[in-house]
Enzyme design. Structure first.
Site, PDB file in Angstrom:
ATOM      1  N   ASP A 130     -62.412 -61.577  83.404  1.00 19.78           N
ATOM      2  CA  ASP A 130     -63.810 -61.427  84.024  1.00 19.78           C
ATOM      3  C   ASP A 130     -64.704 -62.598  83.465  1.00 19.78           C
ATOM      4  O   ASP A 130     -64.768 -62.605  82.345  1.00 19.78           O
ATOM      5  CB  ASP A 130     -64.184 -60.094  83.250  1.00 19.78           C
ATOM      6  CG  ASP A 130     -63.297 -58.767  83.956  1.00 19.78           C
ATOM      7  OD1 ASP A 130     -62.399 -58.868  84.307  1.00 19.78           O
ATOM      8  OD2 ASP A 130     -63.974 -57.776  83.683  1.00 19.78           O
TER       9      ASP A 130
ATOM     10  N   LYS B 264     -68.377 -58.165  90.071  1.00 22.03           N
ATOM     11  CA  LYS B 264     -68.458 -57.014  89.121  1.00 22.03           C
ATOM     12  C   LYS B 264     -69.951 -57.060  88.933  1.00 22.03           C
ATOM     13  O   LYS B 264     -70.407 -58.172  88.810  1.00 22.03           O
ATOM     14  CB  LYS B 264     -67.568 -57.312  87.817  1.00 22.03           C
ATOM     15  CG  LYS B 264     -67.939 -56.641  86.638  1.00 22.03           C
ATOM     16  CD  LYS B 264     -66.871 -56.830  85.594  1.00 22.03           C
ATOM     17  CE  LYS B 264     -67.316 -56.425  84.255  1.00 22.03           C
ATOM     18  NZ  LYS B 264     -66.293 -56.728  82.978  1.00 22.03           N
TER      19      LYS B 264
ATOM     20  N   LYS C  43     -66.299 -53.795  91.109  1.00 22.75           N
ATOM     21  CA  LYS C  43     -66.400 -53.265  89.770  1.00 22.75           C
ATOM     22  C   LYS C  43     -67.581 -53.270  88.982  1.00 22.75           C
ATOM     23  O   LYS C  43     -68.307 -54.072  88.861  1.00 22.75           O
ATOM     24  CB  LYS C  43     -65.504 -53.991  88.911  1.00 22.75           C
ATOM     25  CG  LYS C  43     -65.536 -53.597  87.226  1.00 22.75           C
ATOM     26  CD  LYS C  43     -64.491 -54.426  86.341  1.00 22.75           C
ATOM     27  CE  LYS C  43     -64.716 -53.992  84.822  1.00 22.75           C
ATOM     28  NZ  LYS C  43     -64.044 -54.683  83.933  1.00 22.75           N
TER      29      LYS C  43
END
Lengths: 290, 308
Positions: free
Chosen positions: B145, B208, B244
């Site tokens: 991430d 995300k 996400k």
């Protein structure tokens, strides 16, 4: 009153009290209170189990703050509630009369309610030393027991005493640092809602007292079974209902406090043991030097 | 070697051509998802689905190997009293904790995700970000991430941000790359859309919303804009990109509304942990409490559910 014909009176909307706010029930339902002669006095929120769930969340959130305030401050706040109630005494008398209580009895109910708050305000920094103890133990330890509030307390307030019964039940619960969700009298719910306004103006932090109105039959089970409630207080339950409350409460070992048969206007309805009923006893073993 | 050469579309999109966002329309649309009432069997199914999509996360300065081990144990065995629960999708930790998580998770079908690239600010030189990414992958991370350089993005240096994402993607090797836009720092929804497009073209496998360290974190409108960007990217290039939302989704009810939005924006193909995740630390417990409530009929208390 002169000129009153030209003006339409503004009636109060009786709502519930959750987390320091006055929402309507999430269910959108209501029931009516009649004045005994067939006239409608007010529409009252018919609270749902989801309202109760929301109220418990609010009470749980308020618990660390409220239980952490000093005993002295909690006493001051209870005293403040009494002051606010005194200032609005006429309104409460009128509301009780509207719900079928005689003027004389209504006046007495309000007066005793105010005095009861003062009574418990005085106990706020005194019950701890009465019930705590230093225990003799045969080892090099300093051993002592003291009270701690149990947590969130659900209260099924008495049906016959709309104001005094309500006040007499929440005062000992909150003075001990608990937070509470109360189901108001089903027959006479007006004063409980108005009392929430008094609480709101008395520096009682949001969520410490949450007030629901609605049907006993529908909500009692929830008050007894919710896993995040630490004690349940009931005042009217018939034997069968009481057994049901106790069985449901057993799931998470709630304290069950039985107040059935109390004469709320009596002196016997107030004592420090009522504070202790929603307290836990913590015992500490502290090693002594060498 | 040209970094852009390894990127998904191979080119930096013309940012002037990115679709503008109707902010009022998006907010109204997002609000409508919250009016859907999901009950009974559908709710039970949705709750299990939410669980299976959770990246169980701990990203604190105070994290210790002990805490990470505990979190991984929880990922494997969510709640004893509820048998037959689905497993969460992944555990999300800092790079220094990847080895610990990998060891505990062993053969379990749970991914290890690691934040990297000087999370959460992203304020570090590129070599350090690349090195951090490589280390996390070597330690056993299945997913990375990364955070974008918001300052550069806001200055309009799209080339810089694009190249950086592409470079990190390359450093990831086989690991999946999730690109954190940190929408709370981007401001207008137009910029969210632009950052989404940029990230997807640069090779993001997932986009995300947030690090969870900045407020506001994930919101329904922001997520909707990103989902729409994913949809349009798919129509344009035929490539699926995952989504996400992270941070601020702590209630089961809200998570279910996110699923409704996913279903109505991207359709069934995306409703799987492979393409959709929730980044959350406290959501799992609320979902577990709801599932147990459905099983017993009794409202639950956080006291009976392990914190990590």
């Amino acid at each position: 009153m002169a000129g009153s014909k030209s003006r339409m009176p503004v009636a109060k909307t009786y709502k519930i009290y959750i987390g320091g706010k006055f929402p309507r029930t999430e269910s959108g339902r209501y029931f009516t209170i009649d004045g005994g002669d067939g006239s409608v006095i007010a529409n009252i929120c018919r609270g749902s189990r989801k309202d109760f769930r929301n109220a418990v969340v609010a009470a749980r959130k308020a618990f660390p703050g409220w239980s952490g305030t000093s005993a002295y401050l909690r006493g001051q706040i209870l005293y403040r509630i009494a002051e606010m109630l005194e200032g609005r005494a006429e309104q409460f008398v009128a509301e009780l009369v509207l719900q079928g209580v005689s003027k004389r009895r209504a006046r007495k109910e309000v007066d005793v309610s105010i005095d009861r708050l003062i009574y418990y305000a005085g106990w706020s920094d005194k019950y701890q030393q009465i019930f705590s103890a230093v225990n003799p133990v045969s080892s090099p330890h300093f051993n002592f027991s003291m009270l701690e509030p149990t947590g969130v307390v659900s209260v099924l307030a008495p049906d016959d005493s709309g104001l005094l019964g309500f006040v007499s039940n929440i005062a000992p619960v909150i003075v001990g640092g608990n937070t509470t969700v109360v189901l108001a009298s089903e027959q006479r719910p007006l004063c409980a809602v108005s009392f929430a306004e008094v609480l709101h103006a008395s520096d009682v932090p949001a969520g410490v007292v949450n007030v629901l109105t609605g049907y006993r039959e529908e909500l009692t089970g929830q008050f007894a079974s919710h896993m995040d409630v630490n004690a349940v207080v009931y005042c009217d339950a018939e034997a069968d209902d009481a057994a049901d409350i106790q069985v449901r409460a057993a799931d998470n070992l709630k304290r069950v406090v039985d107040r059935v048969g109390t004469d709320w206007s009596s002196e016997n309805a107030q004592n420090p043991y009522r504070i202790k009923d929603t307290q836990e006893i913590k015992t500490t073993w502290h090693p002594i030097g060498s | 070697m040209s970094l852009a050469a390894v990127a998904a579309s191979g080119r930096i999109p013309d940012m002037g051509q990115v679709t503008l966002v109707d902010e009022v329309g998006v907010k109204e649309r997002a609000a409508r998802f919250q009016t859907r009432s999901i009950k009974k069997e559908s709710k039970a199914e949705a709750l299990r689905m939410v669980l299976s999509m959770i990246d169980l996360t701990t990203l604190e300065g105070q994290d210790t190997p002990g805490k990470v081990r505990q979190l991984c144990q929880k990922a494997i065995d969510l709640h004893d009293a509820l048998p037959d629960l689905p497993q969460v999708a992944a555990v999300c930790v800092y790079p220094t904790m990847v080895g610990v998580a990998r060891k505990v998770l062993g053969d379990a079908d749970i991914k290890v995700a690691s934040v990297a690239t000087a999370f959460p600010s992203g304020m570090a030189p590129r070599q350090i970000k690349l090195e951090e990414t490589r280390i996390a992958v070597e330690e056993g991370a299945d997913e990375i991430d990364m955070v974008i350089s918001r300052g550069r993005f806001l200055q309009g240096e799209y080339d810089f941000v694009f190249d950086e994402i592409a470079a990190i993607k390359e450093a990831c090797g086989d690991a999946h790359l999730k690109v954190i836009l940190e929408t709370g720092e981007l401001g207008a929804l137009d910029r969210v859309r632009r950052a989404s497009v940029l990230a997807m073209h640069a090779g993001a496998d997932f986009i995300k919303t947030s690090t969870g360290k900045i407020q506001p974190a994930a919101t329904l409108p922001v997520t909707l804009v990103m989902l729409q960007a994913i949809r349009d990217h798919y129509y344009e290039t035929g490539r699926m990109v995952g989504m996400k939302p992270a941070g601020g989704i702590s209630s089961a009810k809200l998570a279910v509304h996110y699923l409704v939005m996913l279903r109505e924006t991207l359709g069934n193909a995306w409703i799987t942990p492979e393409w959709y995740r929730f980044g959350a630390s406290s959501l799992a417990n609320d979902v577990l409490m709801q599932i147990r409530k459905q099983a017993t009929g009794v409202y639950q208390s956080a006291d009976y559910f392990s914190k990590d």
